[in-house]
Design a protein around this motif. Structure first.
Motif, PDB file in Angstrom:
ATOM      1  N   VAL A 191      16.965 -14.299  -0.207  1.00  0.00           N
ATOM      2  CA  VAL A 191      16.900 -15.314  -1.248  1.00  0.00           C
ATOM      3  C   VAL A 191      17.248 -14.720  -2.614  1.00  0.00           C
ATOM      4  O   VAL A 191      17.850 -15.393  -3.433  1.00  0.00           O
ATOM      5  N   GLU A 192      16.887 -13.478  -2.826  1.00  0.00           N
ATOM      6  CA  GLU A 192      17.219 -12.823  -4.104  1.00  0.00           C
ATOM      7  C   GLU A 192      17.087 -11.317  -3.899  1.00  0.00           C
ATOM      8  O   GLU A 192      16.361 -10.860  -3.029  1.00  0.00           O
ATOM      9  N   LYS A 193      17.742 -10.575  -4.753  1.00  0.00           N
ATOM     10  CA  LYS A 193      17.606  -9.130  -4.799  1.00  0.00           C
ATOM     11  C   LYS A 193      16.262  -8.777  -5.429  1.00  0.00           C
ATOM     12  O   LYS A 193      15.829  -9.467  -6.362  1.00  0.00           O
ATOM     13  N   GLY A 194      15.590  -7.745  -4.942  1.00  0.00           N
ATOM     14  CA  GLY A 194      14.334  -7.317  -5.541  1.00  0.00           C
ATOM     15  C   GLY A 194      14.542  -6.593  -6.861  1.00  0.00           C
ATOM     16  O   GLY A 194      15.624  -6.052  -7.110  1.00  0.00           O
ATOM     17  N   PHE A 195      13.514  -6.567  -7.676  1.00  0.00           N
ATOM     18  CA  PHE A 195      13.535  -5.869  -8.963  1.00  0.00           C
ATOM     19  C   PHE A 195      14.704  -6.313  -9.849  1.00  0.00           C
ATOM     20  O   PHE A 195      15.387  -5.510 -10.447  1.00  0.00           O
ATOM     21  N   ASN A 196      14.959  -7.586  -9.849  1.00  0.00           N
ATOM     22  CA  ASN A 196      16.021  -8.129 -10.687  1.00  0.00           C
ATOM     23  C   ASN A 196      15.664  -9.477 -11.316  1.00  0.00           C
ATOM     24  O   ASN A 196      15.691  -9.587 -12.540  1.00  0.00           O
ATOM     25  N   PRO A 197      15.303 -10.514 -10.503  1.00  0.00           N
ATOM     26  CA  PRO A 197      15.064 -11.829 -11.121  1.00  0.00           C
ATOM     27  C   PRO A 197      13.944 -11.805 -12.157  1.00  0.00           C
ATOM     28  O   PRO A 197      13.967 -12.594 -13.102  1.00  0.00           O
ATOM     29  N   GLY A 198      12.990 -10.900 -12.013  1.00  0.00           N
ATOM     30  CA  GLY A 198      11.876 -10.845 -12.953  1.00  0.00           C
ATOM     31  C   GLY A 198      12.237 -10.270 -14.315  1.00  0.00           C
ATOM     32  O   GLY A 198      11.451 -10.351 -15.260  1.00  0.00           O
ATOM     33  N   LYS A 199      13.454  -9.706 -14.396  1.00  0.00           N
ATOM     34  CA  LYS A 199      13.846  -9.077 -15.669  1.00  0.00           C
ATOM     35  C   LYS A 199      13.861 -10.061 -16.829  1.00  0.00           C
ATOM     36  O   LYS A 199      13.733  -9.676 -17.982  1.00  0.00           O
ATOM     37  N   ARG A 200      13.989 -11.341 -16.510  1.00  0.00           N
ATOM     38  CA  ARG A 200      14.055 -12.309 -17.607  1.00  0.00           C
ATOM     39  C   ARG A 200      12.742 -12.448 -18.372  1.00  0.00           C
ATOM     40  O   ARG A 200      12.716 -13.012 -19.462  1.00  0.00           O
ATOM     41  N   PHE A 201      11.646 -11.915 -17.775  1.00  0.00           N
ATOM     42  CA  PHE A 201      10.378 -11.949 -18.503  1.00  0.00           C
ATOM     43  C   PHE A 201      10.161 -10.685 -19.332  1.00  0.00           C
ATOM     44  O   PHE A 201       9.182 -10.568 -20.053  1.00  0.00           O
ATOM     45  N   MET A 202      11.049  -9.720 -19.165  1.00  0.00           N
ATOM     46  CA  MET A 202      10.927  -8.475 -19.930  1.00  0.00           C
ATOM     47  C   MET A 202      11.353  -8.734 -21.378  1.00  0.00           C
ATOM     48  O   MET A 202      12.382  -9.367 -21.614  1.00  0.00           O
TER      49      MET A 202
END
Lengths: 190, 190
Positions: B178-189
């Protein structure tokens, strides 16, 4: 033909669990882990493994409690972020806009928007190596009424959770039922 | 609206792992478990929980070793059977026609037909309650060359393994990325 590979932590599937805890100033924190699982039925327990360097490690040691909030795929980005940022530097709930809810049963917060939550009281700590394993007794469960199945338990298809594949580093969807458990193997019974 | 549920062992997803061991007469045995996971990175370890009443419990205690063979979905019926029958009464390898292969690294057999195998040396035993948790150091991994990915590690899509949902008691397929890990969450950084 079987190939031999070097030892590595690539067993699968692994869960995506968001571990909630309070720090020493009662600031709620949450961290995503993939290394954990159910580990006992009586009492019902689940285990999570953390490095000592994580902020959550100290929180759990101090409060002797944690929660596990299971994200649905719509919160994949938030869960991914919870695994990258550290509560030492940032309030991850504030950064994502998600809601820390104080458990009524254990001294830990959970993610209010996630569909299923396990509330755990720490009963064992096992130092293994780089990781420490926490064993928590499940003293309560919270589930959104929208994900409940006909049997009065959460329906994994409605939860729409996902798993992590540490070989490809992808999050993978969990799909449709392939077979009922404790049935297809009956053909080998004499 | 969140509902409160009684404590239960319904956290998910859970692995389907076939635990191989020898009994006191060197008869190979294998048992499917859903309660386990990776628990440490250095040394790389995985944990499995078993009831004392199982035949495998005594085998692991005696030989201080076990393997975890991960089935592909084509062996779902065999894996299901391995979780129902007891090695006390039957030779499960003989009953299914699958091949016990002696590990060269630990004193335990694995399932020759399954695509990925972890060879573990017992390093900790933790009594929790009805279940005992075994922590095994992963000293070797075997993988069928047909399931290898481009990165030199097993590709979960080629392995075609599955998971168990203890709320519905169904085996569920593990689907597409569904998505690559350690990537989609970067938008909260920040």
């Amino acid at each position: 033909m079987m190939k031999s590979l070097e030892p590595a932590t690539i067993a699968f599937p692994t869960p995506i669990w968001c571990v909630g805890s309070y720090d020493s100033e009662e600031k709620p924190n949450v961290m995503t882990i993939a290394w954990g699982g159910i580990c006992c039925s009586v009492p019902p327990c689940l285990t999570v493994s953390l490095r000592k360097a994580t902020y959550t490690y100290g929180c759990i040691m101090e409060h002797k409690a944690y929660t596990v909030s299971i994200p649905s795929v719509k919160y994949l980005a938030e869960a991914d972020y919870f695994g990258m940022a550290s509560g030492k530097n940032v309030d991850k709930f504030a950064a994502t806009g998600l809601t820390p809810v104080r458990s009524e049963l254990v001294d830990a917060p959970y993610v209010g928007e996630f569909p299923v939550v396990f509330e755990c009281r720490l009963i064992h700590t096992l130092e293994i190596g780089l990781h420490t394993q926490f064993v928590g007794e499940i003293v309560g469960i919270k589930a959104d009424e929208n994900v409940m199945g006909e049997n009065g338990l959460p329906d994994m298809n409605k939860v729409e959770t996902f798993t992590y594949d540490s070989t490809s580093k992808n999050y993978l969807a969990i799909g449709s039922p392939v077979e009922k458990g404790f049935n297809p193997g009956k053909r080998f019974m004499k």
